[in-house]
Write an enzyme that holds these catalytic residues in place. Sequence first.
Site, PDB file in Angstrom:
ATOM      1  N   SER A  63       0.831  -1.210   0.000  1.00 16.59           N
ATOM      2  CA  SER A  63       0.000   0.000   0.000  1.00 16.59           C
ATOM      3  C   SER A  63       0.865   1.259   0.000  1.00 16.59           C
ATOM      4  O   SER A  63       0.524   2.253  -0.654  1.00 16.59           O
ATOM      5  CB  SER A  63      -0.938   0.005   1.211  1.00 16.59           C
ATOM      6  OG  SER A  63      -0.211  -0.013   2.426  1.00 16.59           O
ATOM      7  N   GLY A  73      -4.513  -6.883   2.052  1.00 14.35           N
ATOM      8  CA  GLY A  73      -4.965  -5.905   3.045  1.00 14.35           C
ATOM      9  C   GLY A  73      -4.265  -4.579   2.842  1.00 14.35           C
ATOM     10  O   GLY A  73      -3.926  -4.199   1.716  1.00 14.35           O
ATOM     11  N   GLU A  74      -4.071  -3.840   3.920  1.00 25.12           N
ATOM     12  CA  GLU A  74      -3.317  -2.576   3.903  1.00 25.12           C
ATOM     13  C   GLU A  74      -3.966  -1.489   3.057  1.00 25.12           C
ATOM     14  O   GLU A  74      -3.351  -0.470   2.777  1.00 25.12           O
ATOM     15  CB  GLU A  74      -1.891  -2.791   3.352  1.00 25.12           C
ATOM     16  CG  GLU A  74      -1.121  -3.908   3.980  1.00 25.12           C
ATOM     17  CD  GLU A  74       0.189  -4.180   3.239  1.00 25.12           C
ATOM     18  OE1 GLU A  74       0.531  -3.427   2.308  1.00 25.12           O
ATOM     19  OE2 GLU A  74       0.870  -5.149   3.594  1.00 25.12           O
ATOM     20  N   GLY A  75      -5.190  -1.710   2.583  1.00 24.14           N
ATOM     21  CA  GLY A  75      -5.818  -0.741   1.690  1.00 24.14           C
ATOM     22  C   GLY A  75      -5.332  -0.830   0.263  1.00 24.14           C
ATOM     23  O   GLY A  75      -5.707  -0.002  -0.574  1.00 24.14           O
TER      24      GLY A  75
END
Length: 367
Positions: free
Chosen positions: A101, A322-324
């Site tokens: 990200s 994940g992590e945006g």
Amino acid sequence: MSSLNLDDFTDLIERPDGGTRRDAEERRARFAVPPGALGRLDELGEWLSAAQATVPVKPLERPRVVLFAGDHGVAELGVSARPAGSAAALVRQAVEGGSASAILARRLGVPVRVVDMSLDCEPDELPAEVVRHRVRRSSGRIDIEDALTPEEAEAAFRAGMAVADEEADSGTDLVVLGDLSVGGTTAAATLIAALCGTDASVVTGRGGSPIDDLAWMRKCAAVRDALRRARPVLGDQLALLGAVGGADLAAATGFLLQSAVRRTPVILDGVVSAACALVGQRIAFRAPDWWLAGQSSGEPAQAKALDRMAMEPLLDQGVTVGEGAGALLALPLVQAAAALAAELPEAPQAAEEPESAEEPETADATE
């Protein structure tokens, strides 16, 4: 006695401005590019106009990534490919610019904010601005105990609200919401299964770091056991977040709702943000009108939650890190929709044809 009344959100959250959206639709109908030719970009541009309450839509100039971080005690059961208590390493990587990200955000020119809610490390191991909202060190093991005490659940929820206010006050015009957690997808699957009335096996996926079959069975069992503890508190969303959620999920839920109060659009990332959004919908039914599903991660629980909220992901890239990161991939699409809605020219007006001269009345030939 808690002073936090979740029912207030129902009154505080209004839908994006319907009149502005109609004005945006009428303006769109006059473009040289035929209606429908831009697909969902038309819909996105009109949604942004309604969210901003302005026509034409303003460009998105100050987007921001907000990541809520935490460790989950349930990771001790081996439900994740990452070791229990290792989320702090993910945070360090994001803060130092080496995560997926962080790389994408840097490429897009978007700042990243990491908010530690329950990492299993000493606070002085991370920057002060990261840890200042921390509620506790790791959340409880949700298959046998509550993730949070009632006081911790409220504190985490309020911390998320405070972060939303800070972002709105600083001029952030759109948020990409994500998580940095180990064990978070297990808590998210439990919340979604509880709210959708679904069995554990239907919502349990392979997680952000794909797990093998044995780990999947352990995860499924953990969700099953946590569901037994979730069902008695289904009517109280804050108690539900405390029982089977975690500090990071409670904070993200408070963040989503307060962002809707402040009229700040949010792009959701994967299963964790989808679970928080589903809890938020239970609290305030108009709140999801302020959120976009950035991408489909392939997690069954995310698909279940988005279907329940009638949200269609913008992208389908199967990003589970994940992590945006997945939601960040959708950001240029939303920015493109804003640019097109603001800058496309209107079709030239058809030249009016001159009125034809009236035919002279013919005299009656009858004598």
